[in-house]
Write an enzyme that holds these catalytic residues in place. Structure first.
Site, PDB file in Angstrom:
ATOM      1  N   ASN A 245       0.874  -1.166   0.000  1.00  0.00           N
ATOM      2  CA  ASN A 245       0.000   0.000   0.000  1.00  0.00           C
ATOM      3  C   ASN A 245       0.919   1.226   0.000  1.00  0.00           C
ATOM      4  O   ASN A 245       1.744   1.377   0.912  1.00  0.00           O
ATOM      5  CB  ASN A 245      -0.879  -0.021   1.250  1.00  0.00           C
ATOM      6  CG  ASN A 245      -1.900   1.093   1.233  1.00  0.00           C
ATOM      7  OD1 ASN A 245      -1.624   2.192   0.739  1.00  0.00           O
ATOM      8  ND2 ASN A 245      -3.070   0.822   1.770  1.00  0.00           N
TER       9      ASN A 245
ATOM     10  N   TYR B 299      -7.811  16.253  -5.490  1.00  0.00           N
ATOM     11  CA  TYR B 299      -7.054  15.576  -6.561  1.00  0.00           C
ATOM     12  C   TYR B 299      -6.153  16.572  -7.306  1.00  0.00           C
ATOM     13  O   TYR B 299      -4.978  16.299  -7.554  1.00  0.00           O
ATOM     14  CB  TYR B 299      -8.054  14.917  -7.511  1.00  0.00           C
ATOM     15  CG  TYR B 299      -7.441  14.095  -8.621  1.00  0.00           C
ATOM     16  CD1 TYR B 299      -6.936  12.816  -8.372  1.00  0.00           C
ATOM     17  CD2 TYR B 299      -7.387  14.571  -9.932  1.00  0.00           C
ATOM     18  CE1 TYR B 299      -6.384  12.051  -9.392  1.00  0.00           C
ATOM     19  CE2 TYR B 299      -6.846  13.813 -10.958  1.00  0.00           C
ATOM     20  CZ  TYR B 299      -6.342  12.550 -10.684  1.00  0.00           C
ATOM     21  OH  TYR B 299      -5.802  11.796 -11.706  1.00  0.00           O
TER      22      TYR B 299
HETATM   23  P1  NAP Z   1      -6.865   3.094 -11.879  1.00  0.00           P
HETATM   24  O1  NAP Z   1      -7.390   2.380 -13.057  1.00  0.00           O
HETATM   25  O2  NAP Z   1      -7.757   3.365 -10.735  1.00  0.00           O
HETATM   26  O3  NAP Z   1      -5.554   2.335 -11.385  1.00  0.00           O
HETATM   27  C1  NAP Z   1      -4.841   2.770 -10.263  1.00  0.00           C
HETATM   28  C2  NAP Z   1      -4.035   1.608  -9.707  1.00  0.00           C
HETATM   29  O4  NAP Z   1      -3.420   2.077  -8.488  1.00  0.00           O
HETATM   30  C3  NAP Z   1      -4.916   0.407  -9.351  1.00  0.00           C
HETATM   31  O5  NAP Z   1      -4.259  -0.788  -9.673  1.00  0.00           O
HETATM   32  C4  NAP Z   1      -5.099   0.573  -7.861  1.00  0.00           C
HETATM   33  O6  NAP Z   1      -5.344  -0.619  -7.142  1.00  0.00           O
HETATM   34  C5  NAP Z   1      -3.737   1.137  -7.460  1.00  0.00           C
HETATM   35  N1  NAP Z   1      -3.792   1.760  -6.145  1.00  0.00           N
HETATM   36  C6  NAP Z   1      -4.753   2.579  -5.642  1.00  0.00           C
HETATM   37  N2  NAP Z   1      -4.495   2.913  -4.376  1.00  0.00           N
HETATM   38  C7  NAP Z   1      -3.325   2.273  -4.048  1.00  0.00           C
HETATM   39  C8  NAP Z   1      -2.549   2.197  -2.870  1.00  0.00           C
HETATM   40  N3  NAP Z   1      -2.914   2.845  -1.752  1.00  0.00           N
HETATM   41  N4  NAP Z   1      -1.421   1.456  -2.882  1.00  0.00           N
HETATM   42  C9  NAP Z   1      -1.048   0.779  -3.986  1.00  0.00           C
HETATM   43  N5  NAP Z   1      -1.750   0.801  -5.143  1.00  0.00           N
HETATM   44  C10 NAP Z   1      -2.878   1.541  -5.165  1.00  0.00           C
HETATM   45  O7  NAP Z   1      -6.291   4.504 -12.350  1.00  0.00           O
HETATM   46  P2  NAP Z   1      -5.620   4.951 -13.742  1.00  0.00           P
HETATM   47  O8  NAP Z   1      -6.627   5.664 -14.533  1.00  0.00           O
HETATM   48  O9  NAP Z   1      -4.877   3.824 -14.335  1.00  0.00           O
HETATM   49  O10 NAP Z   1      -4.624   6.043 -13.185  1.00  0.00           O
HETATM   50  C11 NAP Z   1      -3.238   5.813 -12.961  1.00  0.00           C
HETATM   51  C12 NAP Z   1      -2.605   7.149 -12.597  1.00  0.00           C
HETATM   52  O11 NAP Z   1      -2.814   8.077 -13.651  1.00  0.00           O
HETATM   53  C13 NAP Z   1      -3.193   7.786 -11.342  1.00  0.00           C
HETATM   54  O12 NAP Z   1      -2.188   8.417 -10.600  1.00  0.00           O
HETATM   55  C14 NAP Z   1      -4.146   8.804 -11.898  1.00  0.00           C
HETATM   56  O13 NAP Z   1      -4.359   9.876 -11.004  1.00  0.00           O
HETATM   57  C15 NAP Z   1      -3.405   9.248 -13.142  1.00  0.00           C
HETATM   58  N6  NAP Z   1      -4.257   9.846 -14.157  1.00  0.00           N
HETATM   59  C16 NAP Z   1      -5.270   9.146 -14.737  1.00  0.00           C
HETATM   60  C17 NAP Z   1      -6.067   9.768 -15.701  1.00  0.00           C
HETATM   61  C18 NAP Z   1      -7.185   9.056 -16.387  1.00  0.00           C
HETATM   62  O14 NAP Z   1      -7.901   9.714 -17.161  1.00  0.00           O
HETATM   63  N7  NAP Z   1      -7.386   7.782 -16.198  1.00  0.00           N
HETATM   64  C19 NAP Z   1      -5.826  11.096 -16.045  1.00  0.00           C
HETATM   65  C20 NAP Z   1      -4.799  11.779 -15.428  1.00  0.00           C
HETATM   66  C21 NAP Z   1      -4.018  11.141 -14.485  1.00  0.00           C
HETATM   67  P3  NAP Z   1      -6.896  -1.101  -6.906  1.00  0.00           P
HETATM   68  O15 NAP Z   1      -7.427  -1.408  -8.256  1.00  0.00           O
HETATM   69  O16 NAP Z   1      -6.741  -2.305  -6.023  1.00  0.00           O
HETATM   70  O17 NAP Z   1      -7.580   0.046  -6.234  1.00  0.00           O
END
Ligand code: NAP
Length: 247
Positions: A63, A155
């Site tokens: 975590n 955020y």
């Molecule tokens: P996502 O699909 O929610 O994936 C996030 C991953 O991080 C998941 O595997 C999640 O695990 C894991 N995670 C969450 N909390 C955690 C913790 N406390 N310790 C360890 N792992 C943890 O998000 P995503 O869209 O791929 O986003 C990835 C990154 O890109 C993030 O930082 C997000 O803010 C950034 N981002 C995303 C977007 C977008 O449009 N998608 C845009 C800008 C920036 P669980 O599945 O078990 O919760």
């Protein structure tokens, strides 16, 4: 192969953007350790790709809000692999809501998991990177950390904080051949954005010049670039991967 023999640590590597980063790094010959809450369904696919490209993949249940777990897992990786060449701080969460209704808990959770984790992970890898005179750190910020977004006070603050910290660390360790960059994705299709309702998605969509949402693999390609020697003179940048949103 752009990352042959490199040792990479990716947080949040089980799904979404992190999954594509792990796949892309393995494809490029890297050994990848990924930290996440759970292993996810992708490990067999990762292992196959690692075998095919001469790398290795290791999952650690960490975590990213847990300082002791981070330090122990990073130390284990450094001991096992002999180096840590690449760190991608990708794990992140949202807890959206208008400021007037935002609980202190929702503020704390988002700041801890998105921003404090980056601090703890950067601190854990920075000595080994300086000692080995080389490394690349990539911090997954967001376009909304630059342009703001209603309903995302916590955020946006966390992502803007990541960008400022990226530049600060880039200045601290530039002369040691450690590069530190941020990526600011726009709207990327992933489990995180699947949670948004149609109205929220339409509002975003209407602002995107290329008139489509991004794919996680399109962010991963930029992570490959920044981790590789192709980016040897790139540090302290925030690179938007947003289809023109926020230009
Ligand atoms: P996502 O699909 O929610 O994936 C996030 C991953 O991080 C998941 O595997 C999640 O695990 C894991 N995670 C969450 N909390 C955690 C913790 N406390 N310790 C360890 N792992 C943890 O998000 P995503 O869209 O791929 O986003 C990835 C990154 O890109 C993030 O930082 C997000 O803010 C950034 N981002 C995303 C977007 C977008 O449009 N998608 C845009 C800008 C920036 P669980 O599945 O078990 O919760």
């Amino acid at each position: 192969m752009l990352l042959k023999g490199k040792k990479a640590l990716v947080t949040g590597g089980s799904r979404g953007i992190g999954r594509e980063i792990v796949l892309a790094y393995l494809q490029q010959g890297a050994t990848v350790w990924y930290f996440d809450l759970a292993q996810g369904d992708s490990l067999p696919e990762y292992e196959q790709l690692a075998r095919a490209n001469g790398g290795k993949v290791v999952f650690k249940a960490v975590n990213v809000s847990d300082e002791l777990a981070i330090n122990a897992a990073v130390e284990e990786m450094a001991k096992t692999e002999g180096s840590i060449d690449i760190l991608v701080n990708n794990a992140g969460i949202t807890k959206d809501g208008l400021l007037m209704r935002m609980s202190t808990q929702d503020w704390d959770d988002v700041i801890t998991i998105n921003l404090k984790s980056m601090f703890m992970l950067c601190r854990a890898v920075i000595r080994p990177m300086i000692r080995q005179k080389g490394g690349s750190i990539i911090n997954m910020a967001s376009i909304v950390g630059i342009i703001g977004n209603p309903g995302q006070f916590n955020y946006c603050a966390s992502k803007a904080g990541m960008i400022g910290a990226t530049k600060s660390l880039a200045r601290e360790v530039g002369s040691k051949n450690v590069r530190v960059n941020a990526i600011a994705p726009g709207f990327i299709v992933s489990p995180m954005t699947d949670k948004l309702n149609d109205e929220q998605k339409k509002a975003m969509y209407d602002q995107i010049p290329v008139a489509r949402f991004g794919e996680p693999a399109e962010v991963a390609k930029v992570c490959v670039f920044l981790a590789s020697d192709l980016a040897s003179y790139v540090t302290g940048e925030e690179i938007k991967v947003a289809g023109g949103l926020g230009m």
